[in-house]
Write a protein that holds these residues in place. Sequence first.
Motif, short mmCIF file in Angstrom:
data_model
loop_
_atom_site.label_atom_id
_atom_site.label_comp_id
_atom_site.label_asym_id
_atom_site.label_seq_id
_atom_site.Cartn_x
_atom_site.Cartn_y
_atom_site.Cartn_z
N GLY A 1 68.87 -4.03 -8.30
CA GLY A 1 69.66 -5.23 -8.05
C GLY A 1 71.06 -5.12 -8.62
N LEU B 1 66.65 -9.54 -12.07
CA LEU B 1 67.74 -8.58 -11.83
C LEU B 1 67.30 -7.23 -12.41
CD1 LEU B 1 70.66 -8.34 -10.71
CD2 LEU B 1 71.47 -8.79 -13.03
N ASN C 1 72.97 -12.70 -9.47
CA ASN C 1 73.86 -11.91 -8.61
C ASN C 1 74.95 -12.77 -7.98
OD1 ASN C 1 71.50 -12.89 -6.92
ND2 ASN C 1 72.89 -12.18 -5.32
#
Length: 418
Positions: free
Chosen positions: A77, A73, A129
């Motif tokens: 992102g 991430l 995510n």
Amino acid sequence: MELKDYMQTVGRQARAASRRLAMATTAEKNAALLHIAAAIRRDKTALVAANAEDLAAARAAGLETALLDRLTLNEKGVDGMAEGVEQVAKLPDPIGEMTDIKYRPSGIQVGKMRVPLGVIGIIYEARPNVTADAAALCLKSGNAAILRGGSEAIRSNRAIAALVQEGLQAAGLPAECVQVIDTTDRAAVGELITLREFVDVIVPRGGKGLIARLLAESRVPMIQHLDGNCHVYLEAQADPAKALKVVENAKTQRYGTCNTAESLLVDRAVAATLLPAVAQMLTTKGVEIRGCAETCALVKEAVPASEVDYYTEYLAPIISVKVVSGIDEAIEHINRYSSHHTDAIVTDNHPKAMRFLREVDSASVMINASTRFADGFEYGLGAEIGISTDKIHARGPVGLEGLTSQKWVVLGDGHIRG
């Protein structure tokens, strides 16, 4: 607290929160989502730092490359995660929508109303995510969520969950609308999938091992996502430039995603002219080609494919290639070997393209487009909860509507049945 007691508490809190959330207005839900997105952007640096700790631990543990890719991430992102939450806030609220209202001869009106499923348990590996995506979709669709991410992402998931709960409370909604299981004990999964009194549906996102375990042990209905053995078929009337572009994107943009192409089929009529150019592009990018005898004869870098290769989701720079006699063999091959996730044809022949759409039995079927488009964001659903390869309830990218059900409603004015 003992694990069983902890999971019972989480389930009980989720059920209570789901009843409050089912009554929430669109304004309340959107306010929570916008608070969450703002908090994610505000704490970008802290989220990347938490993820860096997860990545360091995962590398030390020898996590494979594909999972490391999913776990990562970065700042881009994080921005994408916040954008996904904001996009969900902009989507129409499906809850309470009444459709198909019709008068019956008795004088009553009969129709359907869209309602939340209730409490959704989501079990996933690696991808932090998903914590934000799942929270946003469950919140907008009026469902409480119990999220159980992989142990490799525990720091990232905790950090994101704290921001989600901050946003919920800022909008006057219970923090328990979204709960992340705060333990890496794998037994928590076993408890979650048997909480029938509190959990209405399980959504698993992970490898074949996880799915196989849940199919064997779950007492809660599932919306399942199996592997993504996606195909691209270059038909005899494929435009060479389109073919090269689609295969390049479908296979090489990212290797570790479920919508990446893992198998390439080439029509025998154009194999001698089309396959060498496509193979050169792939090998230049470091992709190993495992092919049939005809492929190996045309491409010197290719190695013989086994039967297993045609079933395999590599999640790596490897692709299986087979030369086929035409669209009949292509469709037969795909329906036999694919995971029914996403399959594409490249062709300028409209009737054959339409046959491919009708006869390929997959959740997403595409003409002259990369399989990488099989994604809730790309389909306009906002973030997605996953991509279902089931045929019942939800199929393909699961967005808001896939997280709802419908109930019958009857409108009368003192009507009685004669």
